[in-house]
Design an enzyme around this catalytic site. Structure first.
Site, PDB file in Angstrom:
ATOM      1  N   ASP A   1      -6.017   4.952  -5.154  1.00 43.26           N
ATOM      2  CA  ASP A   1      -6.024   3.681  -3.856  1.00 43.26           C
ATOM      3  C   ASP A   1      -5.014   2.732  -4.201  1.00 43.26           C
ATOM      4  OD1 ASP A   1      -6.660   1.660  -2.209  1.00 43.26           O
ATOM      5  OD2 ASP A   1      -8.977   1.521  -2.526  1.00 43.26           O
TER       6      ASP A   1
ATOM      7  N   ASP B   1     -12.274   4.473  -3.934  1.00 41.42           N
ATOM      8  CA  ASP B   1     -12.794   3.352  -4.220  1.00 41.42           C
ATOM      9  C   ASP B   1     -13.749   3.060  -5.552  1.00 41.42           C
ATOM     10  OD1 ASP B   1     -11.575   1.640  -2.170  1.00 41.42           O
ATOM     11  OD2 ASP B   1     -13.053   2.157  -0.655  1.00 41.42           O
TER      12      ASP B   1
ATOM     13  N   ASP C   1       0.807  -1.284  -0.100  1.00 43.97           N
ATOM     14  CA  ASP C   1      -0.054  -0.042   0.063  1.00 43.97           C
ATOM     15  C   ASP C   1       0.835   1.281   0.162  1.00 43.97           C
ATOM     16  OD1 ASP C   1      -2.593   0.336  -0.152  1.00 43.97           O
ATOM     17  OD2 ASP C   1      -3.050  -0.039   2.130  1.00 43.97           O
TER      18      ASP C   1
ATOM     19  N   SER D   1     -12.438  -5.709  -4.481  1.00 41.33           N
ATOM     20  CA  SER D   1     -11.871  -4.643  -5.184  1.00 41.33           C
ATOM     21  C   SER D   1     -12.730  -4.201  -6.333  1.00 41.33           C
ATOM     22  CB  SER D   1     -10.439  -4.753  -5.683  1.00 41.33           C
ATOM     23  OG  SER D   1     -10.370  -5.637  -7.074  1.00 41.33           O
TER      24      SER D   1
ATOM     25  N   LYS E   1     -14.276  -5.488  -9.927  1.00 44.96           N
ATOM     26  CA  LYS E   1     -15.769  -5.786  -9.977  1.00 44.96           C
ATOM     27  C   LYS E   1     -16.188  -4.776 -11.216  1.00 44.96           C
ATOM     28  CE  LYS E   1     -17.118  -5.682  -5.770  1.00 44.96           C
ATOM     29  NZ  LYS E   1     -15.822  -6.074  -4.911  1.00 44.96           N
TER      30      LYS E   1
ATOM     31  N   THR F   1      -7.813  -4.847  -0.083  1.00 45.06           N
ATOM     32  CA  THR F   1      -6.588  -5.331   0.854  1.00 45.06           C
ATOM     33  C   THR F   1      -6.904  -6.613   1.221  1.00 45.06           C
ATOM     34  OG1 THR F   1      -7.915  -3.608   2.135  1.00 45.06           O
ATOM     35  CG2 THR F   1      -5.462  -3.787   2.313  1.00 45.06           C
TER      36      THR F   1
ATOM     37  N   ARG G   1     -23.612  -2.881  -4.973  1.00 43.72           N
ATOM     38  CA  ARG G   1     -22.948  -2.549  -3.436  1.00 43.72           C
ATOM     39  C   ARG G   1     -24.070  -2.030  -2.640  1.00 43.72           C
ATOM     40  NH1 ARG G   1     -17.590  -2.435  -2.604  1.00 43.72           N
ATOM     41  NH2 ARG G   1     -16.984  -1.326  -0.644  1.00 43.72           N
TER      42      ARG G   1
ATOM     43  N   GLU H   1      -5.284   7.225  -0.436  1.00 46.96           N
ATOM     44  CA  GLU H   1      -5.901   6.607   1.046  1.00 46.96           C
ATOM     45  C   GLU H   1      -4.821   6.651   2.140  1.00 46.96           C
ATOM     46  OE1 GLU H   1      -7.341   2.291   0.409  1.00 46.96           O
ATOM     47  OE2 GLU H   1      -8.187   2.430   2.341  1.00 46.96           O
TER      48      GLU H   1
ATOM     49  N   ILE I   1      -3.825  -0.029  -3.015  1.00 50.26           N
ATOM     50  CA  ILE I   1      -4.204  -1.570  -3.210  1.00 50.26           C
ATOM     51  C   ILE I   1      -5.713  -1.684  -2.390  1.00 50.26           C
ATOM     52  CG2 ILE I   1      -4.303  -3.763  -2.190  1.00 50.26           C
ATOM     53  CD1 ILE I   1      -1.142  -3.552  -1.928  1.00 50.26           C
ATOM     54  N   ASP I   2      -6.478  -1.499  -3.534  1.00 51.46           N
ATOM     55  CA  ASP I   2      -7.911  -1.737  -3.305  1.00 51.46           C
ATOM     56  C   ASP I   2      -8.323  -3.103  -3.157  1.00 51.46           C
ATOM     57  OD1 ASP I   2     -10.658  -0.915  -2.834  1.00 51.46           O
ATOM     58  OD2 ASP I   2     -11.024  -1.412  -5.008  1.00 51.46           O
TER      59      ASP I   2
ATOM     60  N   HIS J   1     -19.145  -4.984   3.507  1.00 52.16           N
ATOM     61  CA  HIS J   1     -19.171  -3.942   2.745  1.00 52.16           C
ATOM     62  C   HIS J   1     -20.265  -4.017   1.843  1.00 52.16           C
ATOM     63  CE1 HIS J   1     -14.216  -4.361   2.599  1.00 52.16           C
ATOM     64  NE2 HIS J   1     -14.847  -3.912   3.864  1.00 52.16           N
TER      65      HIS J   1
HETATM   66  N1  A3P Z   1     -18.787  -0.752   6.011  1.00 55.80           N
HETATM   67  C1  A3P Z   1     -18.369  -0.523   4.715  1.00 55.80           C
HETATM   68  N2  A3P Z   1     -19.118  -0.532   3.622  1.00 55.80           N
HETATM   69  C2  A3P Z   1     -18.635  -0.468   2.279  1.00 55.80           C
HETATM   70  N3  A3P Z   1     -17.349  -0.339   1.910  1.00 55.80           N
HETATM   71  C3  A3P Z   1     -16.496  -0.652   2.962  1.00 55.80           C
HETATM   72  C4  A3P Z   1     -16.820  -0.509   4.232  1.00 55.80           C
HETATM   73  N4  A3P Z   1     -15.605  -0.451   5.123  1.00 55.80           N
HETATM   74  C5  A3P Z   1     -14.580  -0.425   4.238  1.00 55.80           C
HETATM   75  N5  A3P Z   1     -14.984  -0.518   3.002  1.00 55.80           N
HETATM   76  C6  A3P Z   1     -14.311  -0.168   1.693  1.00 55.80           C
HETATM   77  O1  A3P Z   1     -14.312  -1.327   1.030  1.00 55.80           O
HETATM   78  C7  A3P Z   1     -13.361  -1.509   0.206  1.00 55.80           C
HETATM   79  C8  A3P Z   1     -13.102  -2.679  -0.611  1.00 55.80           C
HETATM   80  O2  A3P Z   1     -14.212  -3.089  -1.279  1.00 55.80           O
HETATM   81  P1  A3P Z   1     -14.520  -4.270  -1.910  1.00 55.80           P
HETATM   82  O3  A3P Z   1     -15.508  -5.148  -0.628  1.00 55.80           O
HETATM   83  O4  A3P Z   1     -15.554  -4.245  -2.932  1.00 55.80           O
HETATM   84  O5  A3P Z   1     -13.479  -5.352  -2.089  1.00 55.80           O
HETATM   85  C9  A3P Z   1     -12.033  -1.131   1.114  1.00 55.80           C
HETATM   86  O6  A3P Z   1     -10.949  -0.731   0.452  1.00 55.80           O
HETATM   87  P2  A3P Z   1      -9.724  -1.089   0.718  1.00 55.80           P
HETATM   88  O7  A3P Z   1      -9.587  -2.523   0.525  1.00 55.80           O
HETATM   89  O8  A3P Z   1      -8.833  -0.344   0.006  1.00 55.80           O
HETATM   90  O9  A3P Z   1      -9.397  -0.940   2.390  1.00 55.80           O
HETATM   91  C10 A3P Z   1     -12.929  -0.210   1.974  1.00 55.80           C
HETATM   92  O10 A3P Z   1     -12.366   1.422   1.376  1.00 55.80           O
HETATM   93 MG    MG Z   2     -10.187   0.476  -1.370  1.00 56.47          MG
END
Ligand code: A3P
Ligand code: MG
Length: 354
Positions: free
Chosen positions: A133, A294, A45, A264, A267, A138, A281, A68, A135-136, A240
Site C-alpha cells: 500500500d 491494509d 501513491d 492508516s 495504529k 489517504t 476495527r 493497491e 499510501i495507506d 472505516h
Molecule cells: N468501508 C470500509 N471499511 C473499512 N475499511 C475501509 C472501508 N473503505 C475503505 N477502507 C480502507 O481503509 C483504509 C484506511 O484505513 P484507516 O481508516 O485505518 O486509515 C483505506 O486505505 P487507503 O487510505 O490506502 O485507501 C481503505 O483501503
Molecule cells: Mg490503505
C-alpha cells in the site's frame, strides 16, 4: 537471520518512497498545490508504488506483487504522468550504495508505468508475494495527519517480513499518542519512523529522517496490567470502523480515556511500540472485505512485538486467499495478555446487535 536481503530491500524501498510522499506533501503545504486538489495523494501513491515495485523486481525478479494501484488511468493522463515521473526519477536516498542496491532510479517514464502495473498479482497461498500500500491513510495524508507506506512479504500465504514507513509519527517511543501529531510533524525534526519485523525475530523501530536509515531498537507492546488504563486507537473515518461500537466496548472494559483517532497502519505501529494498547476495527458495512495491503505489515509487526491480532471472531487474519481478507471481519489488535478479555467484550457488544 532469515530474510536478511528481503528486509533490507523493503526498508530501503519504503524509506525512498516515504521521501517521495513527503516531498509531495511539502509542495502542497507551500501552496503550490491547492487545498482542494486531490492530486497530491495520486502523485504520492503512484510514485511510491513505482519506486517500491522497481526495487522488488530488481532484487527478486520472480516475486509477485499485490499493489493497491494500477496505471491504466495514468497512461491516459499524460500531464499527471510526467509530473509523477519528474519526482520518481529524482527521488534518492542520502546513501548512494543503498540506491544502488535498489537498482538505481528508474530509467524511463514507461518503466515507471510498467512498474506500477506489476502490482497486479491475484495473491494466494503459493509462492512469494509482496503486499503493497504505497499510501495507506489517504485521508490522513491529505490533511497532514498520519499515513503509512506499507510493504509485506508473504511466502505461501504467511507474512514473513513487514515494514511500515510512518513519516508523521514521533521518533520518541514514550511520547503520548495524540490525534494531531501529524499536522505538527510534517518535515519537522523528531518525526518519522520505520517499523519492521521478520517472522520469529521480533519487531524493530528506527528513525526515518532524510532518507538515512540508522540506529533503531527492538520494540514491544506495553504490558497492560489494568485494562481500564489502556489507550485505545481507532480510524478517523467513521465509514472505516464503527465509533459507536468502539465506545460501547470501551465502556464494557471500563476504559476511561478517549480513543485516539489516527489514519492508516500507524495504529498497528503505535500498538507495537506500546504508545497505544488496543486497536479495534469494527465493521460498518457487512459486505466490506478488508484489503491485504491494509493489514499484512501491521499484523506481523504487532505479533512480533508481543501482541495478538485477530478478527472480531478471534480468527487470525488469513492473507492466503487473494487480494482481500474475505474470511475475516474487522480487526482486534492488543498486547497478548489482554486479548482474550478484549475479544470477549467485542463479542458481547457486537452479538447484541445481530
Ligand atoms: N468501508 C470500509 N471499511 C473499512 N475499511 C475501509 C472501508 N473503505 C475503505 N477502507 C480502507 O481503509 C483504509 C484506511 O484505513 P484507516 O481508516 O485505518 O486509515 C483505506 O486505505 P487507503 O487510505 O490506502 O485507501 C481503505 O483501503
Ligand atoms: Mg490503505
Amino acid at each position: 537471520m532469515a530474510f536478511e536481503k528481503e528486509l533490507k530491500v523493503a526498508q530501503l524501498a519504503v524509506a525512498r518512497a516515504s521521501i517521495l510522499t513527503k516531498s509531495v506533501f511539502a509542495e502542497k503545504a507551500k501552496g503550490t498545490i491547492s487545498k482542494e486538489d486531490k492530486s497530491p495523494v495520486t502523485i504520492g501513491d503512484y510514485g511510491a508504488q513505482a519506486l517500491i515495485i522497481a526495487a522488488i523486481k530488481h532484487n527478486f525478479p520472480e516475486d509477485e506483487v499485490v499493489g493497491e494501484e494500477e496505471a491504466s488511468t495514468l497512461r491516459e493522463q499524460k500531464e499527471l504522468s510526467s509530473k509523477i515521473w519528474n519526482l520518481v526519477k529524482d527521488t534518492k536516498l542520502s546513501d548512494e550504495d543503498s540506491d544502488t542496491m535498489l537498482g538505481g532510479p528508474l530509467k524511463t517514464e514507461d518503466d515507471m508505468l510498467n512498474a506500477i502495473d506489476a502490482g497486479n498479482s491475484a495473491g494466494g497461498a503459493k509462492g512469494r508475494i509482496w503486499a503493497l500500500d504505497p499510501i495507506d491513510g489517504t485521508k490522513g495524508f491529505l490533511r497532514g495527519g498520519q499515513y503509512a507506506v506499507c510493504l509485506a512479504l508473504m511466502v505461501d500465504g504467511d507474512v514473513k517480513v513487514g515494514v511500515l514507513g510512518c513519516p508523521n509519527l514521533p521518533i520518541d517511543d514514550s511520547e503520548p499518542l495524540k490525534e494531531d501529531m501529524g499536522a505538527a510533524a510534517t518535515d519537522k525534526e523528531g518525526y518519522g519512523v520505520l517499523f519492521s519485523a521478520v517472522q520469529g525475530e521480533g519487531a524493530r523501530i528506527q528513525p526515518l529522517t532524510r532518507g538515512a536509515l540508522s540506529g533503531g531498537h527492538s520494540i514491544s507492546v506495553k504490558k497492560v496490567t489494568d485494562v481500564t488504563q489502556a489507550v485505545m486507537c481507532e480510524s478517523v473515518e467513521a465509514g472505516h470502523s464503527s465509533k459507536g461500537d468502539n465506545a460501547e466496548i470501551a465502556q464494557k472494559l471500563g476504559v476511561t480515556g478517549k480513543p485516539v483517532q489516527m489514519d492508516s497502519q500507524a495504529k498497528y505501529g503505535s500498538v507495537a511500540r506500546g504508545a497505544g494498547d488496543i486497536y479495534l476495527r469494527l465493521p460498518v458495512r457487512k459486505d466490506y472485505q478488508e484489503k491485504i495491503w491494509d493489514h499484512a505489515a501491521g499484523d506481523l509487526i504487532v505479533r512480533e512485538a508481543g501482541g495478538q491480532v485477530t478478527d472480531i471472531h478471534g480468527n487470525r487474519l488469513n492473507f492466503s486467499i487473494g487480494r482481500t481478507l474475505r474470511d475475516n471481519k474487522g480487526v482486534v489488535a492488543t498486547p497478548a495478555n489482554i486479548h482474550a478479555q478484549v475479544l470477549k467484550a467485542v463479542g458481547e457488544v457486537l452479538s447484541a446487535k445481530i
